[in-house]
Motif scaffolding. Structure first.
Motif, PDB file in Angstrom:
ATOM      1  N   ASN A 110       0.813  -1.214   0.000  1.00 50.03           N
ATOM      2  CA  ASN A 110       0.000   0.000   0.000  1.00 50.03           C
ATOM      3  C   ASN A 110       0.846   1.262   0.000  1.00 50.03           C
ATOM      4  O   ASN A 110       0.571   2.212  -0.724  1.00 50.03           O
ATOM      5  N   SER A 111       1.870   1.278   0.859  1.00 51.00           N
ATOM      6  CA  SER A 111       2.708   2.470   0.971  1.00 51.00           C
ATOM      7  C   SER A 111       4.071   2.089   1.505  1.00 51.00           C
ATOM      8  O   SER A 111       4.225   1.117   2.252  1.00 51.00           O
ATOM      9  N   VAL A 112       5.073   2.862   1.102  1.00 50.77           N
ATOM     10  CA  VAL A 112       6.442   2.688   1.584  1.00 50.77           C
ATOM     11  C   VAL A 112       7.034   4.072   1.798  1.00 50.77           C
ATOM     12  O   VAL A 112       6.915   4.949   0.937  1.00 50.77           O
ATOM     13  N   SER A 113       7.661   4.279   2.942  1.00 52.73           N
ATOM     14  CA  SER A 113       8.329   5.544   3.217  1.00 52.73           C
ATOM     15  C   SER A 113       9.664   5.238   3.882  1.00 52.73           C
ATOM     16  O   SER A 113       9.723   4.916   5.062  1.00 52.73           O
ATOM     17  N   CYS A 114      10.743   5.328   3.090  1.00 55.44           N
ATOM     18  CA  CYS A 114      12.077   4.993   3.581  1.00 55.44           C
ATOM     19  C   CYS A 114      13.115   6.012   3.128  1.00 55.44           C
ATOM     20  O   CYS A 114      14.270   5.666   2.864  1.00 55.44           O
ATOM     21  N   GLY A 115      12.706   7.252   2.997  1.00 54.84           N
ATOM     22  CA  GLY A 115      13.654   8.275   2.582  1.00 54.84           C
ATOM     23  C   GLY A 115      14.259   7.968   1.232  1.00 54.84           C
ATOM     24  O   GLY A 115      13.567   7.591   0.287  1.00 54.84           O
ATOM     25  N   SER A 116      15.575   8.082   1.151  1.00 53.52           N
ATOM     26  CA  SER A 116      16.271   7.843  -0.115  1.00 53.52           C
ATOM     27  C   SER A 116      16.199   6.387  -0.548  1.00 53.52           C
ATOM     28  O   SER A 116      16.455   6.073  -1.708  1.00 53.52           O
ATOM     29  N   GLY A 117      15.852   5.492   0.375  1.00 53.44           N
ATOM     30  CA  GLY A 117      15.777   4.065   0.038  1.00 53.44           C
ATOM     31  C   GLY A 117      14.375   3.593  -0.304  1.00 53.44           C
ATOM     32  O   GLY A 117      14.150   2.387  -0.424  1.00 53.44           O
ATOM     33  N   THR A 118      13.419   4.518  -0.475  1.00 54.62           N
ATOM     34  CA  THR A 118      12.029   4.123  -0.709  1.00 54.62           C
ATOM     35  C   THR A 118      11.862   3.248  -1.947  1.00 54.62           C
ATOM     36  O   THR A 118      11.199   2.211  -1.903  1.00 54.62           O
ATOM     37  N   ALA A 119      12.457   3.649  -3.064  1.00 54.70           N
ATOM     38  CA  ALA A 119      12.296   2.890  -4.304  1.00 54.70           C
ATOM     39  C   ALA A 119      12.861   1.480  -4.163  1.00 54.70           C
ATOM     40  O   ALA A 119      12.263   0.502  -4.621  1.00 54.70           O
ATOM     41  N   MET A 120      14.023   1.376  -3.497  1.00 57.07           N
ATOM     42  CA  MET A 120      14.634   0.062  -3.323  1.00 57.07           C
ATOM     43  C   MET A 120      13.793  -0.825  -2.410  1.00 57.07           C
ATOM     44  O   MET A 120      13.581  -2.010  -2.689  1.00 57.07           O
ATOM     45  N   MET A 121      13.264  -0.245  -1.322  1.00 53.26           N
ATOM     46  CA  MET A 121      12.432  -1.027  -0.423  1.00 53.26           C
ATOM     47  C   MET A 121      11.147  -1.470  -1.108  1.00 53.26           C
ATOM     48  O   MET A 121      10.672  -2.580  -0.904  1.00 53.26           O
ATOM     49  N   GLN A 122      10.561  -0.586  -1.927  1.00 50.83           N
ATOM     50  CA  GLN A 122       9.373  -0.951  -2.686  1.00 50.83           C
ATOM     51  C   GLN A 122       9.649  -2.172  -3.555  1.00 50.83           C
ATOM     52  O   GLN A 122       8.843  -3.105  -3.629  1.00 50.83           O
ATOM     53  N   GLN A 123      10.807  -2.175  -4.209  1.00 50.08           N
ATOM     54  CA  GLN A 123      11.174  -3.292  -5.075  1.00 50.08           C
ATOM     55  C   GLN A 123      11.393  -4.563  -4.257  1.00 50.08           C
ATOM     56  O   GLN A 123      10.968  -5.656  -4.669  1.00 50.08           O
ATOM     57  N   ILE A 124      12.035  -4.438  -3.101  1.00 46.99           N
ATOM     58  CA  ILE A 124      12.286  -5.599  -2.243  1.00 46.99           C
ATOM     59  C   ILE A 124      10.971  -6.212  -1.762  1.00 46.99           C
ATOM     60  O   ILE A 124      10.762  -7.426  -1.827  1.00 46.99           O
ATOM     61  N   LEU A 125      10.074  -5.356  -1.287  1.00 49.64           N
ATOM     62  CA  LEU A 125       8.794  -5.834  -0.781  1.00 49.64           C
ATOM     63  C   LEU A 125       7.987  -6.519  -1.880  1.00 49.64           C
ATOM     64  O   LEU A 125       7.479  -7.630  -1.698  1.00 49.64           O
ATOM     65  N   THR A 126       7.863  -5.859  -3.018  1.00 52.02           N
ATOM     66  CA  THR A 126       7.089  -6.416  -4.118  1.00 52.02           C
ATOM     67  C   THR A 126       7.655  -7.755  -4.566  1.00 52.02           C
ATOM     68  O   THR A 126       6.908  -8.696  -4.850  1.00 52.02           O
ATOM     69  N   GLY A 127       8.974  -7.859  -4.582  1.00 52.98           N
ATOM     70  CA  GLY A 127       9.613  -9.096  -5.015  1.00 52.98           C
ATOM     71  C   GLY A 127       9.450 -10.246  -4.055  1.00 52.98           C
ATOM     72  O   GLY A 127       9.598 -11.414  -4.437  1.00 52.98           O
ATOM     73  N   ASN A 128       9.144  -9.933  -2.794  1.00 57.79           N
ATOM     74  CA  ASN A 128       9.006 -10.989  -1.791  1.00 57.79           C
ATOM     75  C   ASN A 128       7.552 -11.336  -1.471  1.00 57.79           C
ATOM     76  O   ASN A 128       7.295 -12.221  -0.652  1.00 57.79           O
ATOM     77  N   LEU A 129       6.597 -10.658  -2.096  1.00 55.99           N
ATOM     78  CA  LEU A 129       5.193 -10.960  -1.861  1.00 55.99           C
ATOM     79  C   LEU A 129       4.700 -12.072  -2.783  1.00 55.99           C
ATOM     80  O   LEU A 129       5.256 -12.307  -3.859  1.00 55.99           O
ATOM     81  N   ASN A 130       3.647 -12.753  -2.351  1.00 54.36           N
ATOM     82  CA  ASN A 130       2.928 -13.745  -3.149  1.00 54.36           C
ATOM     83  C   ASN A 130       3.801 -14.918  -3.590  1.00 54.36           C
ATOM     84  O   ASN A 130       3.628 -15.476  -4.676  1.00 54.36           O
ATOM     85  N   ARG A 131       4.722 -15.285  -2.721  1.00 55.62           N
ATOM     86  CA  ARG A 131       5.549 -16.466  -2.969  1.00 55.62           C
ATOM     87  C   ARG A 131       5.164 -17.642  -2.075  1.00 55.62           C
ATOM     88  O   ARG A 131       5.644 -18.754  -2.264  1.00 55.62           O
ATOM     89  N   GLU A 132       4.306 -17.378  -1.094  1.00 53.96           N
ATOM     90  CA  GLU A 132       3.980 -18.396  -0.116  1.00 53.96           C
ATOM     91  C   GLU A 132       3.068 -19.477  -0.694  1.00 53.96           C
ATOM     92  O   GLU A 132       2.295 -19.237  -1.616  1.00 53.96           O
ATOM     93  N   LYS A 133       3.175 -20.652  -0.111  1.00 59.40           N
ATOM     94  CA  LYS A 133       2.309 -21.763  -0.493  1.00 59.40           C
ATOM     95  C   LYS A 133       0.971 -21.638   0.247  1.00 59.40           C
ATOM     96  O   LYS A 133       0.927 -21.144   1.370  1.00 59.40           O
ATOM     97  N   PRO A 134      -0.113 -22.092  -0.361  1.00 52.54           N
ATOM     98  CA  PRO A 134      -1.392 -22.127   0.353  1.00 52.54           C
ATOM     99  C   PRO A 134      -1.283 -22.990   1.602  1.00 52.54           C
ATOM    100  O   PRO A 134      -0.448 -23.892   1.676  1.00 52.54           O
TER     101      PRO A 134
END
Length: 225
Positions: A110-134
């Motif tokens: 929904n939102s990310v606020s990490c100063g100068s690292g915001t774009a990188m954190m957004q990419q990290i989070l998105t890349g780690n979502l929806n990988r889990e098994k049911p």
């Protein structure tokens, strides 16, 4: 709960957030030829609309949010008429309870606020979502955060998983708070129907560069028996 990989990545960046208060909206969960269960939802009208990909009416006064065979819609019918339309007797009775079975999640940032690292954190989070098994969840008729957490970890083992403190708000809403290795998080789980619930995560952490905050929403649905 952030996964162990995200906790590791965080300390080259950071994380916080809070929920807005929710207004009661009547939700009728209906199944064809079986009638409905009706209950006030702690989600706001806009939260319900976003969850099901709908537009919110300009004025929801007198509206009921109907989940019919898993599809959401706004209705100006009375709860009695909604129940009769779905094959019930007009009482819209019955407690809203989660069904045992296999549950899977679909998450978004929904939102990310990490100063100068915001774009990188957004990419990290998105890349780690929806990988889990049911996960196969045996609710036993009770919507419970710890029951879901244990089932999810059984399907997705994490030796560094934390142990949040759960608070029951109502029969269809639970919240949690957690703290581990410099991170704090809060979550809110709201049962929408016997086959779906919404989960919101707010997380905060700090490293040498300062504070980093993010929020994630997951729709969790029953996908099989």
């Amino acid at each position: 709960m952030p996964s162990s990989c995200l906790r590791t990545l965080l300390f080259s960046l950071p994380l916080c957030l809070s929920f807005s208060g929710a207004l009661a909206v009547t939700v009728a969960d209906c199944t064809s030829a079986a009638g409905c269960s009706c209950a006030p939802s702690p989600l706001t009208d806009d939260e319900l609309s976003v969850t099901f990909g709908l537009d919110t009416p300009a004025d929801t006064t007198g509206y009921v949010f109907v989940i019919f065979d898993g599809t959401g819609t706004w209705s100006q019918l009375s709860i009695e008429d909604i129940d009769i339309t779905a094959g019930g007797d007009g009482s819209c009775a019955g407690q809203l309870q989660p069904e045992d079975g296999v549950w899977a999640s679909s998450s978004k940032v929904n939102s990310v606020s990490c100063g100068s690292g915001t774009a990188m954190m957004q990419q990290i989070l998105t890349g780690n979502l929806n990988r889990e098994k049911p996960a196969r969840v045996t609710w036993g008729g009770v919507f419970d955060g710890e029951t879901f957490r244990k089932a999810w970890l059984a399907a997705n083992p994490d030796p560094e998983a934390s142990h949040p403190t759960w608070t029951r708000v109502s029969e269809i809403e639970v919240t949690s708070r957690d703290s581990l290795e410099g991170l704090t998080s809060s979550s809110r789980m709201v049962l929408l129907s016997p086959r779906s619930f919404r989960m919101d995560w707010d997380v905060e952490g700090r490293n040498e560069e300062g504070v980093c905050r993010w929020s994630v929403t997951s729709m969790v649905r029953k996908t099989g028996d």
